[in-house]
Write an enzyme that holds these catalytic residues in place. Structure first.
Site, PDB file in Angstrom:
ATOM      1  CG  HIS A  18      -1.788  -1.166   1.338  1.00 45.71           C
ATOM      2  ND1 HIS A  18      -3.128  -1.106   1.049  1.00 45.71           N
ATOM      3  CD2 HIS A  18      -1.533  -2.462   1.676  1.00 45.71           C
ATOM      4  CE1 HIS A  18      -3.658  -2.317   1.221  1.00 45.71           C
ATOM      5  NE2 HIS A  18      -2.716  -3.145   1.602  1.00 45.71           N
ATOM      6  CD  GLU A 198      -6.068  -7.812   6.475  1.00 47.51           C
ATOM      7  OE1 GLU A 198      -6.929  -7.237   5.769  1.00 47.51           O
ATOM      8  OE2 GLU A 198      -5.050  -7.247   6.877  1.00 47.51           O
TER       9      GLU A 198
HETATM   10  N1  HPA Z   1      -5.570  -4.708   5.200  1.00 53.38           N
HETATM   11  C1  HPA Z   1      -6.543  -3.800   5.341  1.00 53.38           C
HETATM   12  N2  HPA Z   1      -6.345  -2.513   5.191  1.00 53.38           N
HETATM   13  C2  HPA Z   1      -5.109  -2.088   4.890  1.00 53.38           C
HETATM   14  C3  HPA Z   1      -4.083  -2.978   4.739  1.00 53.38           C
HETATM   15  C4  HPA Z   1      -4.322  -4.356   4.865  1.00 53.38           C
HETATM   16  O1  HPA Z   1      -3.461  -5.226   4.633  1.00 53.38           O
HETATM   17  N3  HPA Z   1      -2.966  -2.236   4.475  1.00 53.38           N
HETATM   18  C5  HPA Z   1      -3.351  -0.956   4.419  1.00 53.38           C
HETATM   19  N4  HPA Z   1      -4.657  -0.855   4.670  1.00 53.38           N
HETATM   20 ZN    ZN Z   2      -2.961  -5.006   2.436  1.00 53.23          ZN
END
Ligand code: HPA
Ligand code: ZN
Length: 342
Positions: A18, A198
């Site tokens: 990111h 996640e």
């Molecule tokens: N997950 C969710 N939001 C995020 C992530 C991630 O890996 N990295 C930056 N924002």
């Molecule tokens: Zn991410």
């Protein structure tokens, strides 16, 4: 050459990183200073301390709030790619950015994307690394905000911008919320991916594939809760872009990568490739992610070669670019293999 050095020097593709999470602490502090943003401490690195996605996202937004001028975006993008090259022999990246974290505070979309493109083109000239861009839906936004973001992306579209993704906290905001944004992006010719599993059950992977039409899954750990879906995504060869440290910090055991679900994903035959996510914000870099995860899982060089090739195959580079990267990677890996102490 020992294995740690070898792992750092392995040529790498990154598909899950990111932009806003790659800003160096010093650059964060400089930009805060430049724009008169008050930070709770002078030592920006000290702010990178959290153990949940929610705390992390607060700091992620704070970093974003210091990026204002086109040059800020260009500088941070260049540095981000430079860090990948210096710390992990990065060769090619497809990098996320969150347009609405910027447009939502009055920065024009054009300023954001033109700055990122300036930084990416400078990195290509100076470092020979191509970096493409994926605009991410921020899951906590309203569906209309995400759809308008996609409209902006399609209206002003440098060639680097190739895809749509989705990030933010997953549990409260399931993927189906953004079906319209994804439909519009697909119609406009963007490639599609999304963060899923996640922090939410396996069904989010199925929704992303079947309802949103994504081609890759970013993270994906909780797919392991559904053996049928594991089999399906194995058979379909879906690429999972996994991130050892960031998810260990937010969701698993930060100090022990030996228990990371990425290991079981590999044992189940899923197609994974390794990424850094938000490297300085989790005190890591792409080289370190390979060193930490591969050694914790006791994977050998053949596995590592498989992962980096998965990165090429799962990327949205052209067939020609992929062929060239495969050749270059094979050559570099053969040279490294010859120097590795066994
Ligand atoms: N997950 C969710 N939001 C995020 C992530 C991630 O890996 N990295 C930056 N924002
Ligand atoms: Zn991410």
């Amino acid at each position: 050459m020992n294995y740690e050095e070898y792992l750092r020097r392995v040529p790498k593709v990154e598909l899950h990183c990111h932009f806003e999470g790659t800003v160096r602490p010093q650059t964060f502090a400089d930009l805060a200073n430049k724009h008169g943003v008050e930070l709770p401490t002078q030592d920006a690195d000290k702010l990178y301390d959290y153990d949940s996605i929610y705390e992390f996202l607060k700091i992620f937004a704070m970093v974003s709030s210091t990026l204002r001028d086109q040059e800020d975006f260009a500088r941070a993008a260049f540095e981000s790619i430079e860090d990948g090259v210096k710390l992990g022999n990065l060769k090619y990246r497809e990098m996320f950015f969150n347009p609405t974290l910027h447009t939502g505070r009055g920065i024009p979309y054009k300023t954001v994307v033109d700055g990122l493109v300036d930084g990416a083109r400078e990195a290509e000239r100076e470092l020979g690394v191509k970096c493409r861009l994926i605009a991410d839906v921020y899951r906590q936004d309203a569906p209309e905000v995400a759809r308008e973001m996609v409209e902006q992306v399609l209206e002003h579209r440098p060639e680097e911008v190739i895809g749509l993704g989705m990030d933010g906290a997953e549990a409260p905001d399931p993927p189906e919320k953004f079906v319209e944004a994804y439909r519009l992006a697909k119609k406009g010719g963007l490639r599609l991916t999304a963060h899923a599993c996640e922090d939410a059950p396996a069904k989010n992977v199925a929704t992303c594939l079947d309802v949103l039409g994504v081609e890759r899954i970013d993270h994906g750990y909780h797919v392991l809760g559904d053996p049928e879906l594991v089999k399906r995504t194995r058979d379909e060869g879906i690429t999972y872009t996994v991130c050892p440290t960031a998810t260990a910090v937010c969701y698993f055991d930060a100090d022990d990568l030996t228990k990371h679900p990425i290991r079981q994903m590999v044992d189940e035959g899923l197609t994974i490739m390794i990424n850094s996510d938000d490297p300085p914000m989790f005190h890591t870099d792409i080289g370190r992610e390979y060193v930490g995860m591969v050694q914790a899982a006791e994977w050998g060089p053949d596995r590592v070669r498989e992962f980096v090739m998965n990165g090429i195959d799962g990327s949205w580079a052209s067939d020609d670019e992929k062929r060239q990267m495969r050749q270059e990677f094979e050559r570099e890996l053969d040279e490294l293999d010859a120097q590795l102490e066994r």
